[in-house]
Design a protein around this motif. Structure first.
Motif, short mmCIF file in Angstrom:
data_model
loop_
_atom_site.label_atom_id
_atom_site.label_comp_id
_atom_site.label_asym_id
_atom_site.label_seq_id
_atom_site.Cartn_x
_atom_site.Cartn_y
_atom_site.Cartn_z
N CYS A 29 3.67 7.76 12.85
CA CYS A 29 4.50 6.80 12.11
C CYS A 29 3.77 6.21 10.90
CB CYS A 29 4.91 5.63 13.01
SG CYS A 29 5.77 6.12 14.50
N LEU A 30 2.52 6.57 10.72
CA LEU A 30 1.71 6.01 9.62
C LEU A 30 1.69 4.48 9.66
CD1 LEU A 30 2.75 8.39 6.67
CD2 LEU A 30 1.13 8.77 8.53
N ILE A 31 1.70 3.94 10.87
CA ILE A 31 1.59 2.48 11.06
C ILE A 31 0.21 2.18 11.64
CG2 ILE A 31 2.40 0.53 12.44
CD1 ILE A 31 5.21 1.68 12.30
N GLN A 32 -0.49 1.22 11.02
CA GLN A 32 -1.82 0.88 11.52
C GLN A 32 -1.71 -0.02 12.75
OE1 GLN A 32 -4.89 -0.01 8.75
NE2 GLN A 32 -6.43 -0.18 10.34
N ALA A 33 -1.60 0.62 13.89
CA ALA A 33 -1.61 -0.10 15.15
C ALA A 33 -3.02 -0.06 15.69
CB ALA A 33 -0.67 0.57 16.14
N GLU A 34 -3.47 -1.18 16.25
CA GLU A 34 -4.82 -1.22 16.82
C GLU A 34 -4.72 -1.71 18.25
OE1 GLU A 34 -7.69 -3.30 14.46
OE2 GLU A 34 -9.34 -2.71 15.78
N SER A 35 -5.47 -1.05 19.12
CA SER A 35 -5.42 -1.37 20.55
C SER A 35 -6.56 -2.27 20.95
CB SER A 35 -5.49 -0.08 21.36
OG SER A 35 -5.60 -0.36 22.74
N TYR A 36 -6.25 -3.27 21.77
CA TYR A 36 -7.27 -4.12 22.35
C TYR A 36 -6.96 -4.36 23.82
CZ TYR A 36 -9.83 -5.43 18.21
OH TYR A 36 -10.63 -5.40 17.10
N SER A 37 -7.99 -4.64 24.56
CA SER A 37 -7.80 -5.23 25.88
C SER A 37 -7.19 -6.60 25.66
CB SER A 37 -9.16 -5.35 26.59
OG SER A 37 -9.33 -6.63 27.14
N SER A 38 -6.27 -6.99 26.53
CA SER A 38 -5.60 -8.28 26.33
C SER A 38 -6.59 -9.44 26.51
CB SER A 38 -4.42 -8.43 27.29
OG SER A 38 -4.86 -8.34 28.63
N ALA A 39 -7.74 -9.17 27.14
CA ALA A 39 -8.78 -10.20 27.23
C ALA A 39 -9.58 -10.21 25.93
CB ALA A 39 -9.71 -9.92 28.40
N GLU A 40 -9.96 -9.03 25.48
CA GLU A 40 -10.82 -8.89 24.30
C GLU A 40 -10.15 -9.44 23.03
OE1 GLU A 40 -14.44 -8.07 23.19
OE2 GLU A 40 -13.90 -7.09 25.08
N VAL A 41 -8.83 -9.32 22.96
CA VAL A 41 -8.12 -9.73 21.74
C VAL A 41 -8.36 -11.21 21.43
CG1 VAL A 41 -5.88 -10.39 22.73
CG2 VAL A 41 -5.97 -9.38 20.45
N MET A 42 -8.60 -12.02 22.46
CA MET A 42 -8.80 -13.45 22.24
C MET A 42 -10.22 -13.75 21.69
SD MET A 42 -5.76 -13.92 23.08
CE MET A 42 -5.36 -15.68 22.97
N HIS A 43 -11.11 -12.73 21.70
CA HIS A 43 -12.48 -12.90 21.18
C HIS A 43 -12.57 -12.53 19.70
CE1 HIS A 43 -15.02 -13.43 24.92
NE2 HIS A 43 -13.84 -13.15 25.44
N GLY A 44 -11.62 -12.90 18.89
CA GLY A 44 -11.72 -12.62 17.46
C GLY A 44 -10.47 -12.00 16.86
N PRO A 45 -10.02 -10.84 17.39
CA PRO A 45 -8.89 -10.16 16.75
C PRO A 45 -7.62 -10.99 16.66
CG PRO A 45 -10.02 -8.68 18.26
CD PRO A 45 -10.63 -10.04 18.47
N VAL A 46 -7.47 -11.97 17.53
CA VAL A 46 -6.28 -12.83 17.52
C VAL A 46 -6.11 -13.53 16.16
CG1 VAL A 46 -7.50 -14.84 18.48
CG2 VAL A 46 -5.03 -14.58 18.84
N SER A 47 -7.19 -13.67 15.42
CA SER A 47 -7.13 -14.38 14.13
C SER A 47 -6.04 -13.85 13.21
CB SER A 47 -8.46 -14.27 13.39
OG SER A 47 -9.40 -15.14 13.94
N ILE A 48 -5.82 -12.53 13.20
CA ILE A 48 -4.87 -11.99 12.22
C ILE A 48 -3.41 -12.10 12.66
CG2 ILE A 48 -6.57 -10.37 11.28
CD1 ILE A 48 -4.82 -8.11 12.52
N VAL A 49 -3.19 -12.62 13.87
CA VAL A 49 -1.81 -12.72 14.37
C VAL A 49 -1.08 -13.84 13.63
CG1 VAL A 49 -0.39 -13.26 16.38
CG2 VAL A 49 -2.39 -11.77 16.62
N GLU A 50 -0.05 -13.46 12.89
CA GLU A 50 0.72 -14.46 12.14
C GLU A 50 2.20 -14.34 12.51
OE1 GLU A 50 -0.04 -13.40 8.08
OE2 GLU A 50 0.87 -11.44 8.33
#
Lengths: 342, 342
Positions: free
Chosen positions: A229-250
């Motif tokens: 689909c040419l969509i930049q999807a990125e996978s995280y553990s639902s625990a790991e996402v709270m250690h930084g990656p959550v920042s980009i969630v808008e």
């Protein structure tokens, strides 16, 4: 004008039949490999794979650790192919997964481990491949020809062959029974309608999440979004996402969350709701969420096989997202069916 | 109006001094742990960590495999904290990395492994922490207070403490000498000007790439882009990216590539040029590229320490990218300094 069905879609619909074939034909090799490995009683396992096959290995890692209490290390093929190192691995088991069984780096790493004393198990769609030849045991996945560049039925059958091997090793009758009842559930899974979620995945970057075996499924989903689909999807553990990656969630950020009926389900549903509260558009394969959207999902009667049904439903959706975006999922940009890496 | 310096920037500039302190004070604990582990002669290692600390563990995994030929398995804390499984791991070594040493899931997993017979080594900035208490050996990183939410000097000192431990274990005098000469090189690394690359990282999604130890650095860079710049950067091995993720690379797509002077450098440079030929804007820390842009980079005299200098130069750039985007990197959206996961 009717939309012509993609090759990928045809192969997704073949999954239940391919699994049925694996269950009918795969037993002898699996029982033999399990007997051999039980005699070795290895303190740890290793996996060797790339791409979708590596996500299948992540699934098997959790299964090995949760069922047999044995850690599994994912070893990078470059350790041998680039850095020239032969790992010490006597009395271990190496699980190598490759649809084609031909990629030079996977073959070379597996050969190195087998020569160093590891019992090498090849999970492959080609039991005449170079990978099969350097391995101690070959578990053919019996998927039949897979013509679509994006792996779907070989991903599912690779996981099932590996799970079956671990279930035989442990003499886990409940898991074996669950595997044998899968074709019917996977057939139901092909009919789950994820159309609402498909509408939300409109090209913006997004996250896929999961935990434990469902995290492996999340990894596979993210890769499929990118390649078909040419969509930049990125996978995280639902625990790991709270250690930084959550920042980009808008506001409106799409999130797709995988959860089976296992010990992680409550915690994963909690993260789904937490992200929904931050304004994300969250879709989850669990009914335990309060704010996020529930995706139709099939429960298979065993916590370790639920995520397999979820990826089958997902595959149907990702084909639809590609179509919505006017992309032919059968010819991913820049890709060939067999990627030979050194 | 002058731009005020971020806390993160101040801590990046403190890295050489923090490393100097670790090298002065850390020896006794490291030598003791190395002696203990050599006596155990473990067939494999495990790592336990999340976030930046987990990227430090990926670095140590490559170091363990390439220096000592011993595989290292990254074990998910959820195996214990969520699924309640105690792994079998007698005669193994467990390396747990946590700046605060307080996250319940890291502590619980480490305790479980130590109780099952693994020799647990804690790499932490708090030698009085719960993690230190459940471990057999504690290697304090002597980083001093880190006030910025985004880890920088604790990431670097965690890697150095771990590498030093492996170097002592192997009696690798060349690596030890390289570690002791690092402060001067890291000081040079803080002055590398990545301004041109910073200009290209304007908010669009991007990839960071590397291979071997440099892949660990790429993981860390991608996380920093997300948490301090709100840019969706995703990290891949430069080999893995060709198995699917390459599909989304389009004209102008920014790519940041890490490479040290090791056996992978030529291959990584090849991928850099291949992506540049597809129209990507590629920046790489190697002079072997022909089409991609060369980033100023410091060579440290040892292939296993080059990536450490690269991340220090990167940290300076990411602070600049945040400033260009009008974001204060010291207050990442949705984040706290200590993320407690169960």
């Amino acid at each position: 004008m009717t939309q012509s069905e993609s090759q990928m879609k045809r192969e997704i619909l073949e999954i239940p039949e391919a699994v049925e074939r694996l269950l009918s034909l795969g037993g002898a090799n699996i029982v033999q490999a399990a007997d051999d490995v039980r005699a070795i009683d290895p303190p740890f396992l290793m996996s060797v794979a790339r791409g979708s096959s590596d996500h299948a290995c992540t699934y098997l890692k959790y299964a090995s650790e949760l069922l047999l209490q044995r850690p599994m290390a994912s070893v990078g093929p470059s350790v041998q192919s680039i850095y020239g190192v032969n790992l010490r691995c006597d009395r271990s088991v190496c699980v190598s997964v490759s649809q084609s069984g031909q990629s030079p780096d996977i073959v070379q790493m597996t050969r190195s481990l087998a020569e160093a004393g590891s019992y090498a198990v090849a999970i492959t769609n080609n039991d005449e491949s170079r990978l099969a030849k350097v391995s101690n045991a070959t578990l053919p996945i019996h998927a039949g020809p897979e013509l679509s560049v994006a792996a779907t039925k070989t991903f599912v059958t690779s996981i099932i062959a590996g799970l079956w091997f671990l279930a035989e090793w442990k003499h886990d009758e409940a898991l074996k029974a669950a595997l044998f009842s899968l074709p019917e559930f996977l057939s139901q899974a092909t009919s789950c309608d994820w159309g609402t979620a498909a509408g939300a995945m409109d090209g913006r970057p997004l996250y896929t999440l999961g935990r434990g075996p469902s995290w492996a499924i999340s990894n596979e989903a993210a890769l499929k979004f990118k390649e078909t689909c040419l969509i930049q999807a990125e996978s995280y553990s639902s625990a790991e996402v709270m250690h930084g990656p959550v920042s980009i969630v808008e506001q409106g950020f799409p999130v797709l969350i995988f959860a089976g009926a296992d010990a992680a389900e409550t915690s994963v549903a909690g993260v789904a709701d937490e992200l929904a509260a931050k304004g994300a558009q969250v879709f989850a394969t669990t009914s335990l969420v309060k704010q996020a959207n529930v995706l139709p999902h099939v429960r298979t009667g065993h916590w370790l096989t639920d995520p397999i049904a979820a990826i089958v439903s997902f595959y149907g959706m990702v084909d639809q997202v590609a179509a919505n975006r006017g992309i032919n999922p059968d010819v991913p940009r820049h890709l060939n069916k067999v990627t030979e890496t050194v």
